[in-house]
Design a protein around this motif. Sequence first.
Motif, PDB file in Angstrom:
ATOM      1  N   ILE A 234      30.358  41.823  29.520  1.00  0.00           N
ATOM      2  CA  ILE A 234      31.715  41.379  29.848  1.00  0.00           C
ATOM      3  C   ILE A 234      32.500  42.514  30.508  1.00  0.00           C
ATOM      4  O   ILE A 234      33.234  42.301  31.486  1.00  0.00           O
ATOM      5  N   LEU A 235      32.339  43.723  30.020  1.00  0.00           N
ATOM      6  CA  LEU A 235      33.025  44.871  30.606  1.00  0.00           C
ATOM      7  C   LEU A 235      32.557  45.124  32.035  1.00  0.00           C
ATOM      8  O   LEU A 235      33.359  45.485  32.906  1.00  0.00           O
ATOM      9  N   ASP A 236      31.273  44.944  32.286  1.00  0.00           N
ATOM     10  CA  ASP A 236      30.762  45.111  33.652  1.00  0.00           C
ATOM     11  C   ASP A 236      31.449  44.137  34.605  1.00  0.00           C
ATOM     12  O   ASP A 236      31.860  44.508  35.711  1.00  0.00           O
ATOM     13  N   VAL A 237      31.570  42.867  34.170  1.00  0.00           N
ATOM     14  CA  VAL A 237      32.220  41.857  35.002  1.00  0.00           C
ATOM     15  C   VAL A 237      33.701  42.186  35.173  1.00  0.00           C
ATOM     16  O   VAL A 237      34.270  42.029  36.266  1.00  0.00           O
ATOM     17  N   ALA A 238      34.340  42.657  34.093  1.00  0.00           N
ATOM     18  CA  ALA A 238      35.760  43.014  34.174  1.00  0.00           C
ATOM     19  C   ALA A 238      35.982  44.090  35.231  1.00  0.00           C
ATOM     20  O   ALA A 238      36.909  43.994  36.054  1.00  0.00           O
ATOM     21  N   ARG A 239      35.138  45.103  35.233  1.00  0.00           N
ATOM     22  CA  ARG A 239      35.290  46.196  36.219  1.00  0.00           C
ATOM     23  C   ARG A 239      35.056  45.693  37.639  1.00  0.00           C
ATOM     24  O   ARG A 239      35.772  46.070  38.574  1.00  0.00           O
ATOM     25  N   GLU A 240      34.046  44.832  37.787  1.00  0.00           N
ATOM     26  CA  GLU A 240      33.739  44.297  39.116  1.00  0.00           C
ATOM     27  C   GLU A 240      34.917  43.526  39.704  1.00  0.00           C
ATOM     28  O   GLU A 240      35.106  43.496  40.921  1.00  0.00           O
ATOM     29  N   HIS A 241      35.706  42.889  38.831  1.00  0.00           N
ATOM     30  CA  HIS A 241      36.821  42.068  39.304  1.00  0.00           C
ATOM     31  C   HIS A 241      38.168  42.786  39.183  1.00  0.00           C
ATOM     32  O   HIS A 241      39.223  42.160  39.328  1.00  0.00           O
ATOM     33  N   GLY A 242      38.134  44.074  38.907  1.00  0.00           N
ATOM     34  CA  GLY A 242      39.361  44.858  38.877  1.00  0.00           C
ATOM     35  C   GLY A 242      40.230  44.646  37.666  1.00  0.00           C
ATOM     36  O   GLY A 242      41.440  44.937  37.706  1.00  0.00           O
ATOM     37  N   CYS A 243      39.659  44.154  36.580  1.00  0.00           N
ATOM     38  CA  CYS A 243      40.425  43.973  35.346  1.00  0.00           C
ATOM     39  C   CYS A 243      40.467  45.284  34.564  1.00  0.00           C
ATOM     40  O   CYS A 243      39.435  45.895  34.308  1.00  0.00           O
ATOM     41  N   ARG A 244      41.655  45.666  34.169  1.00  0.00           N
ATOM     42  CA  ARG A 244      41.834  46.950  33.489  1.00  0.00           C
ATOM     43  C   ARG A 244      41.385  46.910  32.038  1.00  0.00           C
ATOM     44  O   ARG A 244      40.931  47.913  31.489  1.00  0.00           O
ATOM     45  N   THR A 245      41.495  45.730  31.410  1.00  0.00           N
ATOM     46  CA  THR A 245      41.250  45.622  29.969  1.00  0.00           C
ATOM     47  C   THR A 245      40.383  44.414  29.657  1.00  0.00           C
ATOM     48  O   THR A 245      40.573  43.337  30.228  1.00  0.00           O
TER      49      THR A 245
ATOM     50  N   GLU B  70      34.145  50.763  19.767  1.00  0.00           N
ATOM     51  CA  GLU B  70      33.412  51.759  20.545  1.00  0.00           C
ATOM     52  C   GLU B  70      33.513  51.503  22.043  1.00  0.00           C
ATOM     53  O   GLU B  70      33.544  52.446  22.846  1.00  0.00           O
ATOM     54  N   LEU B  71      33.563  50.234  22.428  1.00  0.00           N
ATOM     55  CA  LEU B  71      33.607  49.873  23.845  1.00  0.00           C
ATOM     56  C   LEU B  71      35.031  49.858  24.407  1.00  0.00           C
ATOM     57  O   LEU B  71      35.217  49.693  25.614  1.00  0.00           O
ATOM     58  N   GLY B  72      36.021  50.006  23.549  1.00  0.00           N
ATOM     59  CA  GLY B  72      37.403  49.994  24.013  1.00  0.00           C
ATOM     60  C   GLY B  72      37.951  48.610  24.270  1.00  0.00           C
ATOM     61  O   GLY B  72      38.943  48.442  24.993  1.00  0.00           O
TER      62      GLY B  72
END
Length: 279
Positions: A115-126, A149-151
Motif C-alpha cells: 500500500i505504501l508503494d502505491v501511495a508513493r507512486e501516486h504522490g500521497c504523503r500519508t 514501524e511503517l509509519g
Amino acid sequence: MPEPTTCTPNTLESKLTALENLLRELAPVALGFSGGVDSTFLATVCRMVIPGETMLVHLNSPFVATPEQTSSAALSQSLGLPVVTIDFDPFTCPDVSANEPDRCYRCKREGFSRILDVAREHGCRTALDGSNADDAAATDRPGARALRELGVRSPLMEAGWTKAEERAMLRAWGVSIWNMPAGACLATRVATGEPLTPQKLEVIRTCEDYLHSLGCTQVRARIAAGVLTIEGSPDDLERIAAKDGSLAEPVLSQLAKHACSVARVSPAAKLYQRGSMNR
C-alpha cells in the motif's frame, strides 16, 4: 447486534471536527480500504473533507472473507473516490503461511508495504489504516506493531473514535453497512501454529458462506487439529442448533460435505469468542 454508543451528539460532533482537522493535516492520503465499518467510516469522512486528496487502496487477498469482499466492491463504487486494487497473496510469504504467533505482524507488514508503494507512486504523503480506539485497548493485535514501524497513521485511533460511534454516524448518514458484523481475516480461523493452506481457507469460506445463506451474521468456522468447529452469536446458534445445543442434523450434514477435504465437523456449536484460535 452492534453495541449502542453512549456518546452525546455534541461529543460526536466534537470528535468529527477533530478527525476532519487531522485528515486535512495528513492529506494527501492513501487509505487501506477493506470495506468494513472502520475503513468505510474513515473513507466517508475523507470524501467529505479531502475528496481530491484521497485514494483508496484495496488488497485483493484470499484471506478476506466473502462479506468484506462484497462490501468493498460495492462501496468502492458508491464512495466516488479513486480506487487502486492490488492482488496480494499471503501464501507466497512462508512466514505468514507458517501461522506462528507473529503471523498477523508479518502479513500486515507485507500488505501495507505494498500500500505504501502505491501511495508513493501516486504522490500521497500519508498511508492510513482504520484502527480505532477500541483497537488501542486490545492486547492481541501484533499487526499494530507493523503499522507503527511503517509509519502508517490511524486517524480513528488518534481522534478517539470507537466502533459504536462510527456505526452511529454511518447510520445517521444512511450508509448501509453501519450494522455490518465485525470481521477478521480468514487466517484467524486456523489455530495458531498449524500451517495455513489454500484448501483450509477455502473450506472455511465455503462453510461460513453456507451459514450466512441461512441468515447467520456473526459466525466463525474454525479449524484446529483436523476438527472444524462452528462458533456463532446467540441468535445464530438458535438458527442452526438443535435443542440440545448441537448443530441441527441438516446443517451438520451440509457442513461435513463442505469440509470433508481437510477436517471433520464437530457437532457441538459454541458461542462466538473473538480471537479464540489464539488461546
